[in-house]
Design an enzyme around this catalytic site. Sequence first.
Site, mmCIF file in Angstrom:
data_model
loop_
_atom_site.group_PDB
_atom_site.id
_atom_site.type_symbol
_atom_site.label_atom_id
_atom_site.label_comp_id
_atom_site.label_asym_id
_atom_site.label_seq_id
_atom_site.Cartn_x
_atom_site.Cartn_y
_atom_site.Cartn_z
ATOM 1 N N THR A 75 29.383 65.787 75.100
ATOM 2 C CA THR A 75 27.924 66.176 74.598
ATOM 3 C C THR A 75 27.257 64.749 74.579
ATOM 4 O O THR A 75 26.246 64.264 75.266
ATOM 5 C CB THR A 75 27.373 67.123 73.792
ATOM 6 O OG1 THR A 75 27.831 68.458 74.125
ATOM 7 C CG2 THR A 75 26.086 67.239 73.548
ATOM 8 N N CYS A 327 28.662 75.858 74.826
ATOM 9 C CA CYS A 327 27.435 75.247 74.502
ATOM 10 C C CYS A 327 26.357 76.093 74.746
ATOM 11 O O CYS A 327 25.314 75.951 73.993
ATOM 12 C CB CYS A 327 27.287 73.934 75.184
ATOM 13 S SG CYS A 327 28.398 72.600 74.493
#
Length: 382
Positions: A75, A327
Site C-alpha cells: 500500500t 483492504c
Amino acid sequence: MIYVDNNATTRLADEVAQALSEAYEAGYLNPSSQHQAGQKARRRLDDARETILNLIGGEITRFASDRLIFTSGGTEANNLALFGLGKETGGQVIISAIEHPSIAEAADQLRSKGTTIRTLPVNSEGVVQYQSLEEWLGEPTRLVSVMMANNETGVIQPISEIAQICSRKEVPLHVDAVQAIGKIPVNFRALGAAAMTISPHKFHGPRGIGALVLDDQVKLNPSMFGGSQQLAMRPGTESVELAIGFERAIQLAIQAMPEAGIQMQKLRDRLETALSEQLGPERITINGAGGVRLPHTSNLAFPGIDRQALVMALDMAGVACSTGSACASGSSEPSPTLLAMGLDEAVVSGSIRLSLSRFTSEADIDEVAGRISNCVNRLRRR
C-alpha cells in the site's frame, strides 16, 4: 480451518521464520550509523536489496543501477508511486478500472486536489482495454498505473503492450505486481516499466515490509521527510531483519514457482470442476475464466446467494475465504472490479474469492469443495 484466502496474506514459510529468527539473534543495529556495527548492518541490508533486485530482473551495473526502495508494504509503495512519480511534469494520471484500493483511493485523493484522473475500462473477462491509451497520452500525462494481475479475479493484464505505448510517449508506467510475484515469471527490465510494487507477505514472507522498484532513469519525489535513508526517497530507519525475511521469501518463491504454479493451477481447476459437478454448471459462474489467470486465484459467483452470508457460513464451516480485497473487507459495497466487468447484479452480489498457495493440498481442495457445496445448498433452501 482450511485457509483459501492467500491473496489477502500467506502464512510465513518455516524457512523464512528461521531466517528472521537468526537475523534478530544477530543483533543488527541501525544501518545508517557510521560505526562498525552500523556498517555491518548496512552491508547485510544492501546484500538483501541486491538479491531481491536480481531475482526480479533488476539491473545492477557499474554504469546504471535500478533501485529498490523498502517500504512498509504494498500500500505504501503504491501510494509512493502515485504521488511521487513524474510529479514535476504535471498532467493527468491514468489508471485502470480494476486497481487495488491503494491505487484507486490514492487516485481519488489526487482528483480531489485537482489532478485529472482517467480510467481505462475492462472487458467482461476483466482484461484492461488499452486501445484509447495512445490517444489519451497525447495530452500531458504524469503517470500511468496498471496492475499486473488482478487481486480478485487473478486475470493477468496486457502490461507489455501498455508499456510499449507508454515508452513511445515517454510517460512513466507503474505496475502493481504484488499478486503476481512468485506465481508467474516477472522480469522488471523486460517489462519496460518505470516502477513496480512488490510485497513479500503475498508469497510467504513477513508483513510490514514491501518495496517499490525503480528504473535507474526515473525520478521519485518523496512523500515523507526527516532522514537521508534510501537516497531520501523514503526516509526512516530500515529493518534489516524484515529485509532478510523478504530476501529469503522471494528466493524460496521463485525457486518453487515452476512446480508450484503447475500444482496450484491443477488444484484450482479441480476445485472449480468439483463445484460445477456438485452444484450444477448453471448454478456457478467463474468470473474471469475467459482471461489468462494467475494459477492460484478463483473468483466464483453463486447467483441468488448473498456473498457475505456465504463467507460467514463458510467461516463457521471451517473455510477461510473472502469477498474480495482484504483492504476493502470492512465494506459491504459490491466489488468495483466485478462492477467494472459489467457483470449481472446477481453475479456480483453472489461472488466470493478463493486463493490457494503452494502449501494447499489436494485433500484441502476436496474438503473445501464439499463444504462450499453444502453451504450454498443450505443457503438456497433458506
